[in-house]
Design an enzyme around this catalytic site. Structure first.
Site, mmCIF file in Angstrom:
data_model
loop_
_atom_site.group_PDB
_atom_site.id
_atom_site.type_symbol
_atom_site.label_atom_id
_atom_site.label_comp_id
_atom_site.label_asym_id
_atom_site.label_seq_id
_atom_site.Cartn_x
_atom_site.Cartn_y
_atom_site.Cartn_z
ATOM 1 N N ASN A 160 0.830 -1.209 0.000
ATOM 2 C CA ASN A 160 0.000 0.000 0.000
ATOM 3 C C ASN A 160 0.863 1.258 0.000
ATOM 4 O O ASN A 160 1.934 1.290 0.605
ATOM 5 C CB ASN A 160 -0.934 0.004 1.211
ATOM 6 C CG ASN A 160 -1.874 -1.186 1.190
ATOM 7 O OD1 ASN A 160 -2.036 -1.818 0.144
ATOM 8 N ND2 ASN A 160 -2.474 -1.505 2.309
ATOM 9 N N VAL A 161 0.344 2.279 -0.669
ATOM 10 C CA VAL A 161 1.109 3.526 -0.799
ATOM 11 C C VAL A 161 0.458 4.639 0.015
ATOM 12 O O VAL A 161 0.798 5.804 -0.143
ATOM 13 C CB VAL A 161 1.227 3.927 -2.296
ATOM 14 C CG1 VAL A 161 2.057 2.914 -3.063
ATOM 15 C CG2 VAL A 161 -0.149 4.084 -2.960
ATOM 16 N N HIS A 182 5.905 -0.613 -2.596
ATOM 17 C CA HIS A 182 5.519 0.156 -3.789
ATOM 18 C C HIS A 182 5.619 1.663 -3.564
ATOM 19 O O HIS A 182 5.047 2.431 -4.336
ATOM 20 C CB HIS A 182 4.103 -0.234 -4.242
ATOM 21 C CG HIS A 182 4.014 -1.631 -4.803
ATOM 22 N ND1 HIS A 182 2.838 -2.349 -4.901
ATOM 23 C CD2 HIS A 182 4.977 -2.457 -5.305
ATOM 24 C CE1 HIS A 182 3.083 -3.541 -5.432
ATOM 25 N NE2 HIS A 182 4.368 -3.632 -5.668
ATOM 26 N N CYS A 222 9.929 15.478 -8.140
ATOM 27 C CA CYS A 222 10.019 16.130 -9.447
ATOM 28 C C CYS A 222 10.829 15.225 -10.385
ATOM 29 O O CYS A 222 11.942 14.816 -10.040
ATOM 30 C CB CYS A 222 10.681 17.503 -9.321
ATOM 31 S SG CYS A 222 11.017 18.239 -10.935
ATOM 32 N N GLY A 282 -5.399 -8.882 3.194
ATOM 33 C CA GLY A 282 -6.042 -8.008 2.207
ATOM 34 C C GLY A 282 -5.283 -7.831 0.913
ATOM 35 O O GLY A 282 -5.253 -6.731 0.365
ATOM 36 N N THR A 283 -4.691 -8.912 0.418
ATOM 37 C CA THR A 283 -4.043 -8.826 -0.901
ATOM 38 C C THR A 283 -4.522 -9.971 -1.782
ATOM 39 O O THR A 283 -4.693 -11.102 -1.306
ATOM 40 C CB THR A 283 -2.501 -8.822 -0.804
ATOM 41 O OG1 THR A 283 -1.971 -8.813 -2.139
ATOM 42 C CG2 THR A 283 -1.921 -9.993 -0.045
ATOM 43 N N SER A 284 -4.715 -9.652 -3.070
ATOM 44 C CA SER A 284 -5.113 -10.692 -4.019
ATOM 45 C C SER A 284 -3.895 -11.534 -4.401
ATOM 46 O O SER A 284 -4.042 -12.586 -5.013
ATOM 47 C CB SER A 284 -5.739 -10.061 -5.269
ATOM 48 O OG SER A 284 -4.836 -9.146 -5.849
HETATM 49 P P1 OAD Z 1 -6.104 -5.932 -4.821
HETATM 50 O O1 OAD Z 1 -7.113 -4.875 -5.079
HETATM 51 O O2 OAD Z 1 -5.610 -6.734 -5.975
HETATM 52 O O3 OAD Z 1 -6.682 -6.983 -3.769
HETATM 53 C C1 OAD Z 1 -7.331 -6.563 -2.600
HETATM 54 C C2 OAD Z 1 -7.637 -7.797 -1.764
HETATM 55 O O4 OAD Z 1 -8.211 -7.353 -0.554
HETATM 56 C C3 OAD Z 1 -8.634 -8.770 -2.408
HETATM 57 O O5 OAD Z 1 -8.137 -10.089 -2.269
HETATM 58 C C4 OAD Z 1 -9.915 -8.583 -1.564
HETATM 59 O O6 OAD Z 1 -10.655 -9.775 -1.441
HETATM 60 C C5 OAD Z 1 -9.333 -8.155 -0.239
HETATM 61 N N1 OAD Z 1 -10.202 -7.314 0.620
HETATM 62 C C6 OAD Z 1 -11.066 -6.346 0.255
HETATM 63 N N2 OAD Z 1 -11.605 -5.745 1.327
HETATM 64 C C7 OAD Z 1 -11.056 -6.343 2.418
HETATM 65 C C8 OAD Z 1 -11.178 -6.151 3.836
HETATM 66 N N3 OAD Z 1 -11.976 -5.219 4.364
HETATM 67 N N4 OAD Z 1 -10.429 -6.938 4.643
HETATM 68 C C9 OAD Z 1 -9.603 -7.905 4.142
HETATM 69 N N5 OAD Z 1 -9.454 -8.117 2.821
HETATM 70 C C10 OAD Z 1 -10.159 -7.353 1.962
HETATM 71 O O7 OAD Z 1 -4.913 -5.216 -4.024
HETATM 72 P P2 OAD Z 1 -3.401 -5.679 -3.822
HETATM 73 O O8 OAD Z 1 -3.303 -7.150 -3.679
HETATM 74 O O9 OAD Z 1 -2.835 -4.832 -2.762
HETATM 75 O O10 OAD Z 1 0.452 -2.104 -7.462
HETATM 76 O O11 OAD Z 1 -2.768 -5.266 -5.211
HETATM 77 C C11 OAD Z 1 -1.389 -5.429 -5.401
HETATM 78 C C12 OAD Z 1 -0.860 -4.350 -6.291
HETATM 79 O O12 OAD Z 1 -1.634 -4.294 -7.500
HETATM 80 C C13 OAD Z 1 -0.980 -2.946 -5.741
HETATM 81 O O13 OAD Z 1 0.038 -2.614 -4.842
HETATM 82 C C14 OAD Z 1 -0.910 -2.101 -6.981
HETATM 83 C C15 OAD Z 1 -1.828 -2.897 -7.850
HETATM 84 O O14 OAD Z 1 -1.639 -2.795 -9.222
HETATM 85 C C16 OAD Z 1 0.957 -1.023 -8.086
HETATM 86 O O15 OAD Z 1 0.278 -0.042 -8.281
HETATM 87 C C17 OAD Z 1 2.381 -1.161 -8.510
#
Ligand code: OAD
Length: 253
Positions: free
Chosen positions: A103-104, A120, A128, A188-190
């Site tokens: 997360n950013v 990230h 800049c 909370g990551t896919s």
């Molecule tokens: P995603 O949006 O791909 O996944 C979010 C995950 O959180 C999913 O598995 C949801 O089921 C889960 N989720 C949603 N709400 C939740 C809650 N309240 N509690 C627990 N889980 C929940 O996000 P990331 O896996 O973080 O990269 O995505 C990885 C990267 O893809 C990001 O850092 C970004 C993106 O492209 C860059 O921008 C370089």
């Protein structure tokens, strides 16, 4: 079922010599920040190929900033939720060594965690692209896009875009943390974006227990993760921390 898994997670955390968390966008959904994938996700509205590749940021920053300004407004309004606060408490209690976050939004810092690897980058800062000046995002105006520095160079958020490499230090430190932990909390990551998504596999192959906290199954479920606690991070994590605080002495460790 969930209650049993919460007790199991508390016990696994207490027993482990080292616990590391890997967090993703789901961690901050309860703070009002949209995730990237799934319903209402950022990539449903903005095609990353068109808005989020580093080449686009360089050649057509005005376009990327349509997305980036929206993200920036959401992030600067957001506050840590009970999930973030629980991870900060886990660290304070001595049960959490570090957080590797994709997360950013800077919310782990806001919550009080100290040992954070921002895989990230951090959207609360902009750089800049011409002179390298780094300032807080709240110090720049978003009235005219793209925002520009005094030198007339274009600002970009201090984050990693598609097509950019993860900074060497973040990658090395994350690998070390993954290899040396006994428990990894994957929250909370896919787990589809590399190389962050490989951290649970690295931890697992070094013998760690992988605990997923997510509202749904992911690529890791039943394969890399030992168990999934199905629920919202902001609800599950406070329960685990309460269990640890109340039962630490009584759990058969
Ligand atoms: P995603 O949006 O791909 O996944 C979010 C995950 O959180 C999913 O598995 C949801 O089921 C889960 N989720 C949603 N709400 C939740 C809650 N309240 N509690 C627990 N889980 C929940 O996000 P990331 O896996 O973080 O990269 O995505 C990885 C990267 O893809 C990001 O850092 C970004 C993106 O492209 C860059 O921008 C370089």
């Amino acid at each position: 079922m969930t209650e049993e898994l919460i007790i199991r997670a508390a016990r696994d955390i207490i027993r482990a010599k080292k616990v590391v968390a890997l967090t993703g966008a789901g961690m901050s959904v309860e703070s009002g920040i949209a995730p990237f994938r799934g319903e209402g996700g950022i990539w449903e509205k903005y095609d990353p190929e068109e808005y989020a590749y580093i080449d686009i940021v360089r050649t057509n920053p005005g376009k990327s900033w349509i997305l980036l300004s929206e993200m920036q407004k959401e992030i600067t309004k957001a506050q840590p939720n009970p999930g973030h606060i629980s991870l900060a408490e886990l660290e304070r209690l001595g049960y959490l060594s570090s957080i590797i976050t994709q997360n950013v939004d800077g919310l782990h810092h806001e919550a009080g965690n100290k040992n954070i690897i921002e895989f990230h980058g951090n959207h609360r800062w902009v750089v800049c692209m011409e002179c390298g000046k780094r300032v807080k995002c709240t110090e720049i105006s978003l009235e005219k896009l793209p925002p520009r520095c005094e030198c007339q160079g274009v600002f970009k958020p201090d984050v990693i875009f598609f097509g950019e490499a993860i900074p060497y230090e973040a990658l090395t430190k994350s690998n070390q943390e993954a290899r040396s932990c006994e428990v990894m909390l994957v929250i909370g990551t896919s787990a589809v974006v590399q190389p962050a998504a490989s951290m649970p596999g690295i931890a697992k192959s070094s013998g760690a227990t992988i605990i997923e906290i997510n509202i749904e199954e992911t690529e890791l479920t039943g394969y890399i993760s030992d168990y999934l606690i199905k629920g919202k991070a902001g609800e599950v994590l406070p329960k685990i921390v309460n269990k640890i605080k109340n039962d630490a002495a009584n759990l058969s460790v």
